[in-house]
Enzyme design. Sequence first.
Site, PDB file in Angstrom:
ATOM      1  N   CYS A  41       0.846  -1.194   0.000  1.00 52.25           N
ATOM      2  CA  CYS A  41       0.000   0.000   0.000  1.00 52.25           C
ATOM      3  C   CYS A  41       0.878   1.240   0.000  1.00 52.25           C
ATOM      4  O   CYS A  41       1.869   1.291   0.741  1.00 52.25           O
ATOM      5  CB  CYS A  41      -0.907  -0.021   1.228  1.00 52.25           C
ATOM      6  SG  CYS A  41      -2.046   1.375   1.332  1.00 52.25           S
TER       7      CYS A  41
ATOM      8  N   HIS B 257      -9.145  -3.769  -2.083  1.00 54.58           N
ATOM      9  CA  HIS B 257      -8.151  -3.013  -1.321  1.00 54.58           C
ATOM     10  C   HIS B 257      -8.522  -1.527  -1.285  1.00 54.58           C
ATOM     11  O   HIS B 257      -8.533  -0.909  -0.210  1.00 54.58           O
ATOM     12  CB  HIS B 257      -6.768  -3.212  -1.964  1.00 54.58           C
ATOM     13  CG  HIS B 257      -5.669  -2.456  -1.300  1.00 54.58           C
ATOM     14  ND1 HIS B 257      -4.732  -3.064  -0.507  1.00 54.58           N
ATOM     15  CD2 HIS B 257      -5.352  -1.131  -1.317  1.00 54.58           C
ATOM     16  CE1 HIS B 257      -3.876  -2.144  -0.060  1.00 54.58           C
ATOM     17  NE2 HIS B 257      -4.240  -0.965  -0.545  1.00 54.58           N
ATOM     18  N   GLU B 258      -8.840  -0.972  -2.451  1.00 56.44           N
ATOM     19  CA  GLU B 258      -9.185   0.454  -2.506  1.00 56.44           C
ATOM     20  C   GLU B 258     -10.524   0.726  -1.823  1.00 56.44           C
ATOM     21  O   GLU B 258     -10.693   1.749  -1.144  1.00 56.44           O
ATOM     22  CB  GLU B 258      -9.200   0.954  -3.953  1.00 56.44           C
ATOM     23  CG  GLU B 258      -7.883   0.801  -4.694  1.00 56.44           C
ATOM     24  CD  GLU B 258      -6.675   1.363  -3.962  1.00 56.44           C
ATOM     25  OE1 GLU B 258      -6.809   2.316  -3.177  1.00 56.44           O
ATOM     26  OE2 GLU B 258      -5.564   0.828  -4.175  1.00 56.44           O
TER      27      GLU B 258
ATOM     28  N   HIS C 258     -10.165   1.268   1.779  1.00 58.64           N
ATOM     29  CA  HIS C 258      -9.738   2.626   2.160  1.00 58.64           C
ATOM     30  C   HIS C 258     -10.945   3.544   2.367  1.00 58.64           C
ATOM     31  O   HIS C 258     -10.923   4.419   3.232  1.00 58.64           O
ATOM     32  CB  HIS C 258      -8.817   3.230   1.097  1.00 58.64           C
ATOM     33  CG  HIS C 258      -7.397   2.789   1.213  1.00 58.64           C
ATOM     34  ND1 HIS C 258      -6.617   3.012   2.329  1.00 58.64           N
ATOM     35  CD2 HIS C 258      -6.605   2.116   0.338  1.00 58.64           C
ATOM     36  CE1 HIS C 258      -5.420   2.518   2.142  1.00 58.64           C
ATOM     37  NE2 HIS C 258      -5.386   1.956   0.936  1.00 58.64           N
TER      38      HIS C 258
END
Length: 177
Positions: free
Chosen positions: A100, A142-143, A146
Amino acid sequence: MGVLQVAQLGNDVLRCKAQPVNNISDKNLGGIIDNLIATVIETNGVGIAAPQVSISDRLFIMASRPNLRYPNAPKMEPTAMINPRLISHSEDRVKDWEGCLSVPGIRGLVSRYRVINVEYTNREGKLKRQELTDFMARIFQHEYDHLEGIVFLDRVESTTDLMTEDEYQKQILQLKN
C-alpha cells in the site's frame, strides 16, 4: 495534473469512513481525478483512494499495469470509480501479497474474494456494473477498504504474514521467475 502527497499509516484520514460524492458534475472533481491518476502513476501503484491523499470522498482509481512493484499485473487504463459498491462476491477466496502506498515498505498476505460484481459511477456520470476477477478484484477490494477506513494490515491474519518490501522482492519475485 499534479502529484499529491500520500497520507501515511497513522494519519487519521485513513481510519475514517469516506463521504459519498454528491455532485458528479462538480468541476473540481475532474481535477481531483486527474491528480489521483498522476499520483498513482508516479508512485508505481495500481490503485489509489481519495482518502490516501487526505480527501475523504468515496472515490478511487484503479490503474493496473506491470511495474516494479507488480511486475505481473494486467493492463487496465486508469479508471475513476465514484461511489463504488460491492454488489456480490464469490464464496472462494484467494490469499496473495499486498502492499500500500500509505504503508510503505511492508507487504502482507491478505485473503480476498476471487470474483466480485461491482457498481460505480464513472467520471462522465454513467453508472457502470462489471465483474472483476483475481488481481483486479483484489485491487477493487483493497481500494474499497480505504473508503471504509480499513488498511490491508487489518486483514492480515498473523504477523507471520508480513514482510518488508525488500524481502518480498528477494523471496517472492525470485520464486516466480
